[in-house]
Design a protein around this motif. Structure first.
Motif, PDB file in Angstrom:
ATOM      1  N   VAL A 152      34.438 -42.017 -18.364  1.00 42.54           N
ATOM      2  CA  VAL A 152      34.208 -41.423 -19.712  1.00 42.54           C
ATOM      3  C   VAL A 152      33.556 -42.337 -20.806  1.00 42.54           C
ATOM      4  O   VAL A 152      34.012 -43.444 -20.844  1.00 42.54           O
ATOM      5  CB  VAL A 152      35.144 -40.367 -20.465  1.00 42.54           C
ATOM      6  CG1 VAL A 152      34.828 -39.596 -21.776  1.00 42.54           C
ATOM      7  CG2 VAL A 152      35.589 -39.345 -19.328  1.00 42.54           C
ATOM      8  N   VAL A 153      32.406 -41.717 -21.396  1.00 45.11           N
ATOM      9  CA  VAL A 153      32.011 -42.528 -22.692  1.00 45.11           C
ATOM     10  C   VAL A 153      32.667 -42.276 -23.878  1.00 45.11           C
ATOM     11  O   VAL A 153      32.630 -41.309 -24.234  1.00 45.11           O
ATOM     12  CB  VAL A 153      30.527 -42.453 -22.717  1.00 45.11           C
ATOM     13  CG1 VAL A 153      30.102 -43.375 -23.988  1.00 45.11           C
ATOM     14  CG2 VAL A 153      29.846 -43.061 -21.570  1.00 45.11           C
ATOM     15  N   LYS A 154      33.667 -43.205 -24.510  1.00 48.44           N
ATOM     16  CA  LYS A 154      34.214 -42.627 -25.491  1.00 48.44           C
ATOM     17  C   LYS A 154      33.474 -43.001 -26.829  1.00 48.44           C
ATOM     18  O   LYS A 154      33.745 -44.035 -27.470  1.00 48.44           O
ATOM     19  CB  LYS A 154      35.510 -43.759 -25.410  1.00 48.44           C
ATOM     20  CG  LYS A 154      36.539 -43.552 -24.210  1.00 48.44           C
ATOM     21  CD  LYS A 154      37.037 -42.093 -23.824  1.00 48.44           C
ATOM     22  CE  LYS A 154      38.320 -41.913 -24.841  1.00 48.44           C
ATOM     23  NZ  LYS A 154      38.866 -40.652 -24.771  1.00 48.44           N
ATOM     24  N   PRO A 175      25.904 -46.724 -26.666  1.00 51.75           N
ATOM     25  CA  PRO A 175      26.612 -45.762 -26.080  1.00 51.75           C
ATOM     26  C   PRO A 175      25.495 -44.632 -25.271  1.00 51.75           C
ATOM     27  O   PRO A 175      26.084 -44.233 -24.109  1.00 51.75           O
ATOM     28  CB  PRO A 175      27.127 -45.020 -27.100  1.00 51.75           C
ATOM     29  CG  PRO A 175      27.585 -45.986 -28.155  1.00 51.75           C
ATOM     30  CD  PRO A 175      26.304 -47.072 -28.102  1.00 51.75           C
ATOM     31  N   LYS A 176      24.275 -44.509 -25.964  1.00 50.67           N
ATOM     32  CA  LYS A 176      23.483 -43.441 -25.126  1.00 50.67           C
ATOM     33  C   LYS A 176      22.964 -44.013 -23.976  1.00 50.67           C
ATOM     34  O   LYS A 176      22.680 -42.929 -23.063  1.00 50.67           O
ATOM     35  CB  LYS A 176      22.421 -42.968 -26.077  1.00 50.67           C
ATOM     36  CG  LYS A 176      21.390 -44.228 -26.501  1.00 50.67           C
ATOM     37  CD  LYS A 176      20.198 -43.717 -27.390  1.00 50.67           C
ATOM     38  CE  LYS A 176      19.299 -44.863 -27.682  1.00 50.67           C
ATOM     39  NZ  LYS A 176      18.546 -45.442 -26.278  1.00 50.67           N
ATOM     40  N   ASP A 177      22.967 -45.128 -23.752  1.00 48.85           N
ATOM     41  CA  ASP A 177      22.476 -45.631 -22.394  1.00 48.85           C
ATOM     42  C   ASP A 177      23.601 -45.595 -21.265  1.00 48.85           C
ATOM     43  O   ASP A 177      23.332 -45.857 -20.258  1.00 48.85           O
ATOM     44  CB  ASP A 177      22.235 -47.015 -22.671  1.00 48.85           C
ATOM     45  CG  ASP A 177      20.680 -47.120 -23.362  1.00 48.85           C
ATOM     46  OD1 ASP A 177      19.941 -46.098 -23.309  1.00 48.85           O
ATOM     47  OD2 ASP A 177      20.509 -48.249 -23.831  1.00 48.85           O
ATOM     48  N   TRP A 178      24.761 -45.317 -21.725  1.00 48.01           N
ATOM     49  CA  TRP A 178      25.923 -45.105 -20.815  1.00 48.01           C
ATOM     50  C   TRP A 178      26.220 -43.637 -20.439  1.00 48.01           C
ATOM     51  O   TRP A 178      27.144 -43.307 -19.360  1.00 48.01           O
ATOM     52  CB  TRP A 178      27.105 -45.921 -21.231  1.00 48.01           C
ATOM     53  CG  TRP A 178      27.016 -47.270 -21.212  1.00 48.01           C
ATOM     54  CD1 TRP A 178      26.689 -48.279 -22.146  1.00 48.01           C
ATOM     55  CD2 TRP A 178      27.383 -48.023 -19.909  1.00 48.01           C
ATOM     56  NE1 TRP A 178      26.604 -49.511 -21.749  1.00 48.01           N
ATOM     57  CE2 TRP A 178      27.303 -49.232 -20.288  1.00 48.01           C
ATOM     58  CE3 TRP A 178      28.094 -47.777 -18.731  1.00 48.01           C
ATOM     59  CZ2 TRP A 178      27.510 -50.475 -19.389  1.00 48.01           C
ATOM     60  CZ3 TRP A 178      28.184 -48.900 -18.048  1.00 48.01           C
ATOM     61  CH2 TRP A 178      28.211 -50.103 -17.992  1.00 48.01           C
ATOM     62  N   ARG A 179      25.779 -42.769 -20.971  1.00 52.29           N
ATOM     63  CA  ARG A 179      26.038 -41.377 -21.074  1.00 52.29           C
ATOM     64  C   ARG A 179      25.415 -40.895 -19.561  1.00 52.29           C
ATOM     65  O   ARG A 179      23.934 -40.939 -19.605  1.00 52.29           O
ATOM     66  CB  ARG A 179      25.685 -40.541 -22.397  1.00 52.29           C
ATOM     67  CG  ARG A 179      26.399 -40.845 -23.440  1.00 52.29           C
ATOM     68  CD  ARG A 179      26.068 -40.308 -24.437  1.00 52.29           C
ATOM     69  NE  ARG A 179      26.303 -40.669 -25.772  1.00 52.29           N
ATOM     70  CZ  ARG A 179      25.752 -40.588 -26.948  1.00 52.29           C
ATOM     71  NH1 ARG A 179      24.594 -39.850 -26.947  1.00 52.29           N
ATOM     72  NH2 ARG A 179      26.067 -41.024 -27.989  1.00 52.29           N
TER      73      ARG A 179
END
Length: 313
Positions: free
Chosen positions: A22-24, A142-146
């Protein structure tokens, strides 16, 4: 069980929750596992090279300065953690260094284990940076990991689709899904529906709502898994979609159920529980075009009537 990335502009934590990464970042999107796996395999295969004899004042030149200490030319801090919370590794990635932009030269350099091709890296508890042969492609945004895909199904695994006013089923001898009376649906509409189901993408995650509203779609797989989607259309805006998974053991006839079939059923039932444990916490937003492809009505599935008359008659 946890990876943190930080540079001087952004920060992200990817953490394992149950069977999911999960991306926290507040939205708790599922993480792109392939990206994370690539990063972890790169860390595992990390090969040290030339140690660079430089003072701390030279860290910024190689971008291996800690992002907590400086605001310009800082590096990317990468930290991994074990299940007990202890830190497994911590280092700062800097800029890459190539001896030449010529591809042939670069290829020869790699083949000779040359030390001038790679990326600057500094262990956070060491003063001397080094040049490693690995080249990392990773960032702390973060947006590149979702992972935006919330439902990924194989189209040939779909046994039944039940909409608000129609039912599609997979029948023996038919190449694709047909309506209950055996009539073939509009191929374009069916393709839009199954393609959308197989790669359903969310725009953002938010807290689950008690009233999903709108219409529903039930998708039953050959494995016995059912996914029920509830959607609420908003004119001119995005649509909210919530998903619930259930397990219904497939009809195996009067034959004795084998051990392999029992194991498959248990695995499918566990998959449904895991799915709800994660996805049951959220509703998702899809754009209006996706909603219209997903929650298609009976009229949209009907095959267009062909005009049999010749021109001029």
């Amino acid at each position: 069980t946890k990876v943190t990335l930080k540079n001087n502009a952004s920060e992200v934590t990817i953490e394992k929750e149950g069977n999911f990464w999960v991306v926290k970042d507040g939205s708790n999107f599922r993480a792109k596992y392939s990206t994370l796996a690539n990063l972890l395999s790169e860390i595992y295969a990390l090969k040290a090279g030339q140690v660079i004899n430089v003072r701390k004042s030279g860290y910024q030149k190689m971008s291996v300065a800690d992002p907590d200490e400086v605001t310009t030319n800082a590096g990317l801090r990468v930290e991994t953690f074990l299940p007990d919370g202890k830190k497994a590794s911590s280092f700062i990635l800097g800029r890459t260094k190539m001896h030449s932009s010529d591809d042939d030269m670069t290829a020869r350099a790699y083949s000779m284990d040359a030390l001038f091709v790679g990326q600057y890296l500094r262990l956070t508890d060491e003063e001397k940076p080094m040049l490693v042969r690995n080249i990392f492609r990773v960032n702390a945004d973060p947006k590149d990991w979702r992972d935006p895909f919330i439902l990924e199904l194989k189209k040939d695994e779909i046994a039944k689709i039940e909409g608000s006013d129609y039912t599609l089923v997979a029948k023996e001898g038919e190449s694709g899904l047909v309506l209950e009376d055996g009539a073939k649906p509009n191929s374009g509409a069916l393709l839009r529906l199954t393609e959308t189901l197989s790669r359903l993408e969310a725009k953002e995650a938010e807290g689950a709502s008690e009233n999903a509203g709108g219409t529903y779609l039930n998708v039953e797989l050959m494995s016995g898994l059912n996914y029920t989607l509830y959607g609420k259309s908003e004119d001119g805006g995005d649509s909210s979609v919530s998903i619930k998974a259930a397990f219904k053991a497939p009809d195996r006839g009067t034959n004795e159920v084998t051990r392999a079939e029992k194991d498959a059923d248990l695995k499918a039932a566990d998959e449904a529980n895991q799915y709800n444990e994660w996805y049951g916490r959220f509703t998702y937003k899809v754009d209006k075009a996706t909603y219209q492809k997903l929650f298609i009505d009976e009229e949209g599935l009907e095959e267009a009537q062909k005009n049999d008359r010749a021109d001029g008659e």
